[in-house]
Design a protein around this motif. Structure first.
Motif, short mmCIF file in Angstrom:
data_model
loop_
_atom_site.label_atom_id
_atom_site.label_comp_id
_atom_site.label_asym_id
_atom_site.label_seq_id
_atom_site.Cartn_x
_atom_site.Cartn_y
_atom_site.Cartn_z
N THR A 15 4.75 9.71 -5.38
CA THR A 15 3.69 10.63 -5.80
C THR A 15 2.42 9.86 -6.14
O THR A 15 2.43 8.63 -6.26
N LYS A 16 1.33 10.59 -6.33
CA LYS A 16 0.06 9.97 -6.69
C LYS A 16 0.19 9.23 -8.03
O LYS A 16 -0.33 8.12 -8.19
N GLN A 17 0.86 9.85 -8.98
CA GLN A 17 1.05 9.22 -10.28
C GLN A 17 1.84 7.92 -10.15
O GLN A 17 1.53 6.91 -10.80
N LEU A 24 1.09 4.58 4.44
CA LEU A 24 1.80 4.04 3.27
C LEU A 24 2.40 2.68 3.58
O LEU A 24 3.57 2.41 3.31
N GLU A 29 -1.77 13.01 3.46
CA GLU A 29 -2.62 13.38 2.31
C GLU A 29 -2.73 12.24 1.31
O GLU A 29 -3.81 11.96 0.78
N LEU A 30 -1.62 11.54 1.05
CA LEU A 30 -1.59 10.51 0.01
C LEU A 30 -2.09 9.16 0.52
O LEU A 30 -2.59 8.34 -0.26
N VAL A 34 1.98 6.06 -7.46
CA VAL A 34 1.10 5.08 -6.81
C VAL A 34 0.25 4.39 -7.87
O VAL A 34 0.07 3.16 -7.84
N TYR A 66 -5.48 7.68 -0.55
CA TYR A 66 -5.52 7.30 -1.96
C TYR A 66 -4.77 5.99 -2.18
O TYR A 66 -5.25 5.10 -2.90
N PHE A 67 -3.62 5.85 -1.54
CA PHE A 67 -2.85 4.61 -1.62
C PHE A 67 -3.69 3.43 -1.15
O PHE A 67 -3.75 2.38 -1.81
N HIS A 114 2.60 14.98 3.61
CA HIS A 114 2.41 14.32 2.31
C HIS A 114 1.85 12.91 2.50
O HIS A 114 0.92 12.49 1.77
#
Length: 464
Positions: A433-435, A380, A354-355, A437, A358-359, A351
């Motif tokens: 989660t993406k949301q 992260l 993957e994230l 973030v 975007y972060f 996770h």
């Protein structure tokens, strides 16, 4: 959630009795700290019942999120079964299992695990092992330690010697003729016109020149965080750490990788040394995410190659006379095992991988705000450094006020920030989660913009 009814009493007790870490002695007793009354998932709730995203993830340590019932159950069960055992002469199943698990997860041949009470004692253990190692090998002069500017390695005496943050060293007598600091490896501070590649070459030369200056026969170890976290999330240039590790092998200098922050998923891997930076250290220190912050625990991992040189027939009858009352504490060990189990079962490392991009991309978007000087990070973990170049102010007081203002505005917007002077550092729970973030970054942007407008109004200037 309702506001605390006994808030006044809590604040009084806090201000009168608790001397906090990094306490301002000028203002001691007058703090107005946020009182955390509950935490769940990635959120904490303050004294007024406001829900806040925990941007710093506690202190870089809240990997699996708050309020995990199975963590509480495992901890409670172990407390009732064996709450403590003497690590000097006894062992317990959780401690033995954890040591074996860490050896399994670690890169290369780091198969010997010394369990400690936290990050500082893990680093102390590594440094003392360097001394022990060279004494047993009959090299009493090979004790010099090379560290770096902006490094943070802990708060106990020995590891504070190798900490390179000037503001953490002020007012303490912690200088040592056997500890040496290399210049900053922050690419954003490189000389104008210098490429990142040339900067990396220079930083690698700094290490080799220091080893040669001191004499390789006198240098015991080089200690480095993969990412200098408390120093402001300084990510070194590509290839820098690998080349430093190769120099250490060339000159028979032990390489200590301080993964107190980067270990256990922060960069999407159990340990970042090999999987992210391509090195197999002689020693790794870890803590924080080891238990996801649920209980205090640290570990120092030692390679087979190094361990073999001072054990068995090569030990010369020596005893590694080092340890702590709470080494390998069974309850803390259970917390670590359960946290690792959750990370494995829920695919949290995957996770993060993957994230993470975007972060980082959302962080980079903040560069368009005029007071944002630099944005940096990986996985992260991230940092937004702010400054006001259009005025003459360049003081610790001004920079600290800048960070504090951002923190206050973000708090109002539902985000907890950890300002290190004028740098806002982030290491949210890995389960974000993406949301979430997006919520976090939107609040951060607004908090920085509001701070900029405050300064413009108070000083009568326009920041561009």
């Amino acid at each position: 959630m309702k506001a605390l009814k006994n808030l006044e009493q809590i604040r009084k007790q806090d201000n009168e009795s608790w001397l906090h870490p990094w306490e301002s002695m000028t203002d001691v007793g007058a703090a107005n700290r946020t009182v955390v009354q509950r935490a769940e998932g990635i959120h904490v709730y303050d004294e007024k019942g406001n829900r806040l995203i925990d941007g710093p993830g506690g202190m870089w340590c809240m990997q699996i999120g708050y309020g995990r019932q199975e963590m509480a159950d495992a901890i409670a069960q172990q407390i009732m079964q064996v709450p403590y055992m003497n690590p000097f002469s006894l062992t317990s199943e959780p401690s033995a299992r954890l040591a074996a698990k860490l050896a399994e997860l670690a890169p290369g041949d780091l198969n010997h695990v010394f369990l400690t009470t936290g990050g500082s004692t893990a680093v102390d253990t590594a440094l003392r092992f360097v001394h022990f190692y060279n004494n047993v090998k009959g090299r009493p002069n090979k004790k010099h330690i090379i560290s770096r500017a902006s490094a943070y390695h802990g708060s106990t005496y020995l590891c504070s010697l190798v900490t390179g943050k000037d503001r953490d060293r002020n007012w303490f007598d912690i200088g040592s003729p056997t500890v040496h600091f290399l210049p900053s490896v922050n690419p954003s501070r490189r000389p104008a016109g210098m490429s990142v590649e040339a900067f990396a070459d220079e930083k690698v030369r700094d290490l080799e020149q220091k080893i040669l200056e001191l004499g390789a026969e006198n240098v015991g170890a080089f200690i480095a965080e993969p990412i200098q976290s408390s120093g402001g999330v300084i990510v070194p240039p590509n290839g820098y750490l690998r080349r430093c590790w190769e120099l250490c092998r060339k000159y028979e200098v032990l390489y200590i990788s301080d993964e107190v922050v980067t270990g256990f998923g922060r960069l999407g891997h159990w340990f970042a040394s090999k999987d992210v930076f391509g090195i197999e250290p002689d020693l790794i220190t870890s803590a924080k995410g080891l238990t996801s912050g649920y209980l205090p625990l640290g570990a120092c991992l030692i390679s087979d190659r190094v361990f073999a040189e001072v054990s068995g027939r090569r030990a010369r009858g020596a005893t590694f006379g080092h340890g702590f009352t709470y080494s390998g504490h069974p309850v803390c060990s259970v917390a670590a095992l359960k946290s690792i189990e959750i990370i494995e079962r829920e695919g949290i490392l995957e996770h993060v991988r993957e994230l993470g991009p975007y972060f980082q991309s959302r962080l980079q978007e903040l560069r368009d705000i005029p007071i944002v000087f630099d944005v940096r990070g990986m996985g992260l973990v991230g940092c937004v450094e702010c400054s006001v170049k259009s005025i003459a102010e360049d003081s610790l007081a001004f920079d600290s006020d800048l960070g504090a203002r951002i923190d206050r505005h973000c708090h109002e917007l539902g985000l907890m920030v950890r300002p290190i002077v004028n740098q806002c550092v982030f290491s949210p729970p890995l389960v974000i989660t993406k949301q979430e973030v997006d919520q976090m970054m939107d609040a951060l942007r607004e908090g920085i913009v509001r701070t900029m407008h405050d300064i413009e109004q108070e000083l009568g200037i326009t920041i561009a």
